[in-house]
Write a protein that holds these residues in place. Structure first.
Motif, PDB file in Angstrom:
ATOM      1  N   THR A   1     -35.088 -48.795   6.162  1.00  0.00           N
ATOM      2  CA  THR A   1     -33.841 -48.039   6.230  1.00  0.00           C
ATOM      3  C   THR A   1     -33.285 -48.066   7.648  1.00  0.00           C
ATOM      4  O   THR A   1     -32.086 -48.272   7.861  1.00  0.00           O
ATOM      5  CB  THR A   1     -34.059 -46.585   5.780  1.00  0.00           C
TER       6      THR A   1
ATOM      7  N   LEU B   1     -32.866 -41.260  -1.782  1.00  0.00           N
ATOM      8  CA  LEU B   1     -32.856 -40.042  -0.970  1.00  0.00           C
ATOM      9  C   LEU B   1     -33.500 -38.913  -1.758  1.00  0.00           C
ATOM     10  O   LEU B   1     -33.113 -38.660  -2.897  1.00  0.00           O
ATOM     11  CB  LEU B   1     -31.425 -39.695  -0.582  1.00  0.00           C
TER      12      LEU B   1
ATOM     13  N   ALA C   1     -39.947 -42.449  -0.141  1.00  0.00           N
ATOM     14  CA  ALA C   1     -38.890 -41.460   0.083  1.00  0.00           C
ATOM     15  C   ALA C   1     -39.385 -40.058  -0.241  1.00  0.00           C
ATOM     16  O   ALA C   1     -39.089 -39.095   0.484  1.00  0.00           O
ATOM     17  CB  ALA C   1     -37.666 -41.802  -0.760  1.00  0.00           C
TER      18      ALA C   1
ATOM     19  N   ILE D   1     -35.634 -40.639   3.220  1.00  0.00           N
ATOM     20  CA  ILE D   1     -34.871 -41.783   2.708  1.00  0.00           C
ATOM     21  C   ILE D   1     -35.689 -43.061   2.871  1.00  0.00           C
ATOM     22  O   ILE D   1     -36.279 -43.298   3.931  1.00  0.00           O
ATOM     23  CB  ILE D   1     -33.532 -41.956   3.452  1.00  0.00           C
ATOM     24  N   SER D   2     -35.704 -43.887   1.830  1.00  0.00           N
ATOM     25  CA  SER D   2     -36.311 -45.220   1.911  1.00  0.00           C
ATOM     26  C   SER D   2     -35.354 -46.243   1.326  1.00  0.00           C
ATOM     27  O   SER D   2     -34.419 -45.889   0.595  1.00  0.00           O
ATOM     28  CB  SER D   2     -37.652 -45.261   1.176  1.00  0.00           C
TER      29      SER D   2
END
Length: 364
Positions: A331, A188, A313, A285-286
């Motif tokens: 995600t 994140l 991300a 996010i990833s």
């Protein structure tokens, strides 16, 4: 002679003769406490003074014991006396005295020996307590040295590594997680929108106050949701889930943290707006494999991650508008059904060959 620690034998622990076949025999052959024919065992078990005026006469009997046989054959004892060493309600051993001629020990002799035996019991008990204290002190010393070493190690770790990483290393008991390794992590990135413009117009004290409030509130949430690595640079924050602290649902944890962050930042941004500060907040996010571990040189270590998923991300965070939580396709696949999201389509990202399908988490 003293009882053994397991109370199974009588051991010869001291003698006033340098060379004696019988003493050598006793040292090599402790008396069993179950041997009812043993004169020394009988004295200890009965807790009574035992005197044998003429061993030669006893040795000629039909019920001769092994001990009595060796007493006569190896030492040529004639008169033998046992005085028990009594502590409380039991005898811990006995003092044996003998003569090589027949002559009974007098009552005065026996009284003096009883007094000596009482003093011997006190001395033996003091020695045992001293040895126990020595052993305890040695053990405590080892523990203190170990704890001091551990505190020094923790201090070094927490000086150069994120607190979560240092705590994980200490809990694991080794530093095997520190070298670079591959791990499946959720990453994140978040930062403030409009922060650069805000810094150009705001007073330094206002900038510091905003940053302190922002980082404190985000830190509380990161701890609450189990974030592992937590790195800061200005208003930028990177949080990694599932390394070094294991997570059952790293992608889900990252998304839940992002939602909590967004709720808190809406509150903070509304408060700052009343003060004339126009700030926003965005998240990227990833979820995927990355290379994780320590980097740097002595005194300047950092625990970080690198790889395509980390870059993704960061790019998602860069392109997020105020209030956006943008997530990668992997995600979304991990959290689909737990949150609502909309597709933003395939987006070209610097450093990534193919367009990335981007999803935005919707407010409930």
């Amino acid at each position: 002679m003293l009882r053994s620690a397991d109370d199974r034998h009588l051991h010869l622990v001291a003698a006033n003769v340098e060379q004696s076949g019988y003493v050598d025999f006793l040292r090599a052959n402790p008396h069993s406490m179950k041997d009812k024919a043993s004169l020394s065992v009988e004295a200890v078990r009965s807790m009574e003074v035992r005197q044998y005026p003429d061993i030669e006469a006893l040795a000629g009997g039909t019920a001769i014991s092994e001990q009595l046989k060796n007493t006569w054959e190896l030492e040529r004892m004639r008169t033998l006396l046992y005085v028990p060493l009594i502590k409380g309600d039991r005898a811990i051993g006995a003092i044996a005295l003998y003569r090589l001629h027949v002559e009974e020990f007098s009552e005065d002799d026996i009284d003096i020996l009883k007094l000596f035996a009482a003093q011997a019991v006190i001395a033996i008990d003091n020695v045992r307590q001293f040895k126990a204290l020595e052993a305890l002190n040695a053990e405590l010393g080892d523990r203190v040295r170990s704890q001091v070493g551990e505190l020094e190690r923790i201090g070094r770790l927490k000086r150069f590594l994120p607190a979560a990483v240092a705590d994980a290393v200490v809990s694991a008991g080794d530093e095997s997680m520190l070298p670079s390794h591959r791990a499946l992590v959720a990453t994140l990135f978040c930062d403030l929108r409009g922060f650069t413009a805000f810094c150009e117009s705001a007073e330094p004290e206002e900038t510091i106050e905003v940053l302190q409030t922002y980082h404190q509130e985000m830190s509380d949430l990161i701890d609450q949701y189990g974030g592992g690595v937590d790195q800061r640079a200005g208003d930028g924050i990177m949080v990694i889930f599932n390394d070094p602290i294991p997570a059952d649902d790293p992608a889900g944890d990252a998304v839940q943290l992002a939602l909590a962050m967004r709720d808190k930042m809406r509150e903070l941004c509304a408060r700052w707006k009343k003060l004339g500060h126009r700030l926003g907040f965005g998240v990227g996010i990833s979820f995927g494999y990355a290379t994780v571990g320590i980097v740097g040189s002595a005194g300047r270590y950092d625990y970080t991650a690198s790889g395509t998923t980390i870059n993704t991300a960061a790019r998602l965070c860069d392109m997020a508008a105020n209030d956006d939580i943008l997530i990668s396709p992997r995600t979304w696949a991990a959290v689909e059904g737990t949150v609502k999201a909309e597709s933003r389509g395939g987006i070209e990202m610097k450093g990534i060959r193919e367009p990335v399908d981007v999803f935005a988490i919707l407010s409930e």
